[in-house]
Scaffold this motif. Structure first.
Motif, PDB file in Angstrom:
ATOM      1  N   MET A   1     -42.259  30.570 -27.090  1.00  0.00           N
ATOM      2  CA  MET A   1     -42.119  31.960 -26.685  1.00  0.00           C
ATOM      3  C   MET A   1     -40.735  32.460 -27.066  1.00  0.00           C
ATOM      4  SD  MET A   1     -41.424  32.097 -22.541  1.00  0.00           S
ATOM      5  CE  MET A   1     -41.302  33.854 -22.530  1.00  0.00           C
ATOM      6  N   ARG A   2     -40.651  33.733 -27.275  1.00  0.00           N
ATOM      7  CA  ARG A   2     -39.370  34.391 -27.499  1.00  0.00           C
ATOM      8  C   ARG A   2     -39.141  35.315 -26.302  1.00  0.00           C
ATOM      9  NH1 ARG A   2     -41.076  33.193 -32.591  1.00  0.00           N
ATOM     10  NH2 ARG A   2     -39.449  32.475 -34.020  1.00  0.00           N
ATOM     11  N   ALA A   3     -38.076  35.049 -25.595  1.00  0.00           N
ATOM     12  CA  ALA A   3     -37.809  35.765 -24.349  1.00  0.00           C
ATOM     13  C   ALA A   3     -37.469  37.225 -24.599  1.00  0.00           C
ATOM     14  CB  ALA A   3     -36.670  35.092 -23.605  1.00  0.00           C
ATOM     15  N   THR A   4     -37.967  38.082 -23.744  1.00  0.00           N
ATOM     16  CA  THR A   4     -37.612  39.498 -23.766  1.00  0.00           C
ATOM     17  C   THR A   4     -36.636  39.779 -22.633  1.00  0.00           C
ATOM     18  OG1 THR A   4     -39.388  40.112 -22.260  1.00  0.00           O
ATOM     19  CG2 THR A   4     -39.915  40.107 -24.630  1.00  0.00           C
ATOM     20  N   VAL A   5     -35.974  40.910 -22.690  1.00  0.00           N
ATOM     21  CA  VAL A   5     -35.048  41.293 -21.625  1.00  0.00           C
ATOM     22  C   VAL A   5     -35.787  41.338 -20.287  1.00  0.00           C
ATOM     23  CG1 VAL A   5     -33.628  43.180 -20.721  1.00  0.00           C
ATOM     24  CG2 VAL A   5     -33.427  42.505 -23.128  1.00  0.00           C
ATOM     25  N   CYS A  32     -30.418  38.274 -28.574  1.00  0.00           N
ATOM     26  CA  CYS A  32     -29.565  38.196 -29.756  1.00  0.00           C
ATOM     27  C   CYS A  32     -30.260  37.342 -30.807  1.00  0.00           C
ATOM     28  CB  CYS A  32     -28.180  37.660 -29.406  1.00  0.00           C
ATOM     29  SG  CYS A  32     -28.190  35.961 -28.839  1.00  0.00           S
ATOM     30  N   HIS A  33     -29.687  37.293 -31.960  1.00  0.00           N
ATOM     31  CA  HIS A  33     -30.308  36.577 -33.073  1.00  0.00           C
ATOM     32  C   HIS A  33     -29.437  35.415 -33.544  1.00  0.00           C
ATOM     33  CE1 HIS A  33     -33.300  39.682 -33.146  1.00  0.00           C
ATOM     34  NE2 HIS A  33     -32.351  40.587 -33.184  1.00  0.00           N
ATOM     35  N   SER A  34     -28.799  34.757 -32.592  1.00  0.00           N
ATOM     36  CA  SER A  34     -27.918  33.643 -32.925  1.00  0.00           C
ATOM     37  C   SER A  34     -28.707  32.389 -33.255  1.00  0.00           C
ATOM     38  CB  SER A  34     -26.980  33.362 -31.755  1.00  0.00           C
ATOM     39  OG  SER A  34     -26.190  32.233 -32.044  1.00  0.00           O
ATOM     40  N   ARG A  35     -28.248  31.686 -34.244  1.00  0.00           N
ATOM     41  CA  ARG A  35     -28.811  30.377 -34.568  1.00  0.00           C
ATOM     42  C   ARG A  35     -27.931  29.262 -34.002  1.00  0.00           C
ATOM     43  NH1 ARG A  35     -33.007  30.773 -37.836  1.00  0.00           N
ATOM     44  NH2 ARG A  35     -33.248  32.605 -39.156  1.00  0.00           N
ATOM     45  N   SER A  36     -26.762  29.617 -33.477  1.00  0.00           N
ATOM     46  CA  SER A  36     -25.823  28.604 -33.000  1.00  0.00           C
ATOM     47  C   SER A  36     -25.975  28.276 -31.513  1.00  0.00           C
ATOM     48  CB  SER A  36     -24.389  29.033 -33.298  1.00  0.00           C
ATOM     49  OG  SER A  36     -24.074  30.229 -32.628  1.00  0.00           O
ATOM     50  N   THR A  64     -33.335  35.059 -29.609  1.00  0.00           N
ATOM     51  CA  THR A  64     -34.770  35.216 -29.871  1.00  0.00           C
ATOM     52  C   THR A  64     -35.139  34.629 -31.232  1.00  0.00           C
ATOM     53  OG1 THR A  64     -34.376  37.431 -30.754  1.00  0.00           O
ATOM     54  CG2 THR A  64     -34.999  37.268 -28.426  1.00  0.00           C
ATOM     55  N   VAL A  65     -34.193  33.928 -31.845  1.00  0.00           N
ATOM     56  CA  VAL A  65     -34.459  33.296 -33.139  1.00  0.00           C
ATOM     57  C   VAL A  65     -35.438  32.140 -32.960  1.00  0.00           C
ATOM     58  CG1 VAL A  65     -33.426  31.908 -34.991  1.00  0.00           C
ATOM     59  CG2 VAL A  65     -32.257  33.963 -34.162  1.00  0.00           C
ATOM     60  N   TYR A  66     -35.285  31.416 -31.860  1.00  0.00           N
ATOM     61  CA  TYR A  66     -36.077  30.225 -31.634  1.00  0.00           C
ATOM     62  C   TYR A  66     -37.343  30.519 -30.846  1.00  0.00           C
ATOM     63  CZ  TYR A  66     -31.663  28.173 -32.977  1.00  0.00           C
ATOM     64  OH  TYR A  66     -30.516  27.859 -33.656  1.00  0.00           O
ATOM     65  N   ASP A  67     -38.422  29.929 -31.271  1.00  0.00           N
ATOM     66  CA  ASP A  67     -39.681  29.992 -30.524  1.00  0.00           C
ATOM     67  C   ASP A  67     -39.662  28.795 -29.581  1.00  0.00           C
ATOM     68  OD1 ASP A  67     -42.197  30.506 -29.600  1.00  0.00           O
ATOM     69  OD2 ASP A  67     -43.231  29.899 -31.437  1.00  0.00           O
ATOM     70  N   MET A  68     -39.228  29.024 -28.330  1.00  0.00           N
ATOM     71  CA  MET A  68     -39.009  27.942 -27.372  1.00  0.00           C
ATOM     72  C   MET A  68     -40.176  27.817 -26.397  1.00  0.00           C
ATOM     73  SD  MET A  68     -34.981  28.486 -26.395  1.00  0.00           S
ATOM     74  CE  MET A  68     -34.942  30.269 -26.214  1.00  0.00           C
ATOM     75  N   GLU A  70     -41.660  27.692 -22.742  1.00  0.00           N
ATOM     76  CA  GLU A  70     -41.254  28.494 -21.585  1.00  0.00           C
ATOM     77  C   GLU A  70     -40.272  27.736 -20.692  1.00  0.00           C
ATOM     78  OE1 GLU A  70     -43.090  31.397 -18.147  1.00  0.00           O
ATOM     79  OE2 GLU A  70     -44.454  30.042 -19.205  1.00  0.00           O
ATOM     80  N   GLU A  71     -40.483  26.442 -20.496  1.00  0.00           N
ATOM     81  CA  GLU A  71     -39.577  25.651 -19.659  1.00  0.00           C
ATOM     82  C   GLU A  71     -38.172  25.595 -20.260  1.00  0.00           C
ATOM     83  OE1 GLU A  71     -39.804  24.420 -16.495  1.00  0.00           O
ATOM     84  OE2 GLU A  71     -41.627  25.643 -16.581  1.00  0.00           O
ATOM     85  N   THR A  72     -38.080  25.558 -21.566  1.00  0.00           N
ATOM     86  CA  THR A  72     -36.778  25.556 -22.234  1.00  0.00           C
ATOM     87  C   THR A  72     -36.069  26.888 -22.011  1.00  0.00           C
ATOM     88  OG1 THR A  72     -37.589  24.009 -23.895  1.00  0.00           O
ATOM     89  CG2 THR A  72     -35.583  25.229 -24.443  1.00  0.00           C
ATOM     90  N   VAL A  73     -36.807  27.967 -22.091  1.00  0.00           N
ATOM     91  CA  VAL A  73     -36.227  29.292 -21.819  1.00  0.00           C
ATOM     92  C   VAL A  73     -35.717  29.343 -20.381  1.00  0.00           C
ATOM     93  CG1 VAL A  73     -36.686  31.770 -21.640  1.00  0.00           C
ATOM     94  CG2 VAL A  73     -37.667  30.458 -23.535  1.00  0.00           C
ATOM     95  N   LYS A  74     -36.527  28.882 -19.439  1.00  0.00           N
ATOM     96  CA  LYS A  74     -36.113  28.883 -18.030  1.00  0.00           C
ATOM     97  C   LYS A  74     -34.892  27.998 -17.812  1.00  0.00           C
ATOM     98  CE  LYS A  74     -40.564  29.926 -15.901  1.00  0.00           C
ATOM     99  NZ  LYS A  74     -41.610  29.433 -14.989  1.00  0.00           N
ATOM    100  N   ASP A  75     -34.885  26.802 -18.414  1.00  0.00           N
ATOM    101  CA  ASP A  75     -33.734  25.907 -18.287  1.00  0.00           C
ATOM    102  C   ASP A  75     -32.471  26.555 -18.847  1.00  0.00           C
ATOM    103  OD1 ASP A  75     -35.317  23.946 -17.120  1.00  0.00           O
ATOM    104  OD2 ASP A  75     -35.455  22.716 -18.939  1.00  0.00           O
ATOM    105  N   THR A  76     -32.614  27.254 -19.966  1.00  0.00           N
ATOM    106  CA  THR A  76     -31.479  27.933 -20.586  1.00  0.00           C
ATOM    107  C   THR A  76     -30.940  29.025 -19.674  1.00  0.00           C
ATOM    108  OG1 THR A  76     -32.317  27.438 -22.804  1.00  0.00           O
ATOM    109  CG2 THR A  76     -30.730  29.244 -22.618  1.00  0.00           C
ATOM    110  N   ILE A  77     -31.825  29.812 -19.103  1.00  0.00           N
ATOM    111  CA  ILE A  77     -31.403  30.877 -18.183  1.00  0.00           C
ATOM    112  C   ILE A  77     -30.691  30.280 -16.982  1.00  0.00           C
ATOM    113  CG2 ILE A  77     -32.222  32.705 -16.626  1.00  0.00           C
ATOM    114  CD1 ILE A  77     -34.521  33.154 -18.722  1.00  0.00           C
TER     115      ILE A  77
END
Length: 107
Positions: A1-5, A32-36, A64-68, A70-77
């Motif tokens: 998934m790509r997270a939205t605001v 953002c469109h960061s790859r780093s 939003t560059v990475y298709d992560m 959902e758990e990875t998105v939540k962990d990142t947040i």
């Protein structure tokens, strides 16, 4: 998934209630469109006449560059929210992923 605001804000509110007792004000969120990086908590700091660092212009940025998963998105947040909590409450830590950060992460 790509997270939205909207999704990031929704998860932020859930984690704020669950992990931080609702003590964190909602901060600006940007895609953002960061790859780093997958996510980052940014802020500026002002040093007053007493040498106290005062954070301002705080924001959460999620790539939003990475298709992560959902758990990875939540962990990142959540990871970035811990940085926000430490900064917002001006808690001293030994490093950016120091003792305080690790204690909060493990709780």
């Amino acid at each position: 998934m790509r997270a939205t605001v909207d999704y990031i804000q929704k998860i932020f509110k859930e984690f704020n209630d669950l992990c931080f007792d609702g003590k964190l004000p909602l901060l600006p969120v940007e895609e953002c469109h960061s790859r780093s990086f997958m996510g980052v908590f940014n802020y500026r700091k002002y040093i007053d006449q007493y040498g106290t660092e005062i954070p301002y212009e705080m924001k959460l940025r999620i790539s939003t560059v990475y298709d992560m998963e959902e758990e990875t998105v939540k962990d990142t947040i959540l990871h970035e929210m811990i940085h926000y909590y430490i900064t917002y409450y001006r808690i001293k830590d030994t490093s950016s992923h120091g003792e305080v950060f690790l204690k909060i992460m493990r709780s």
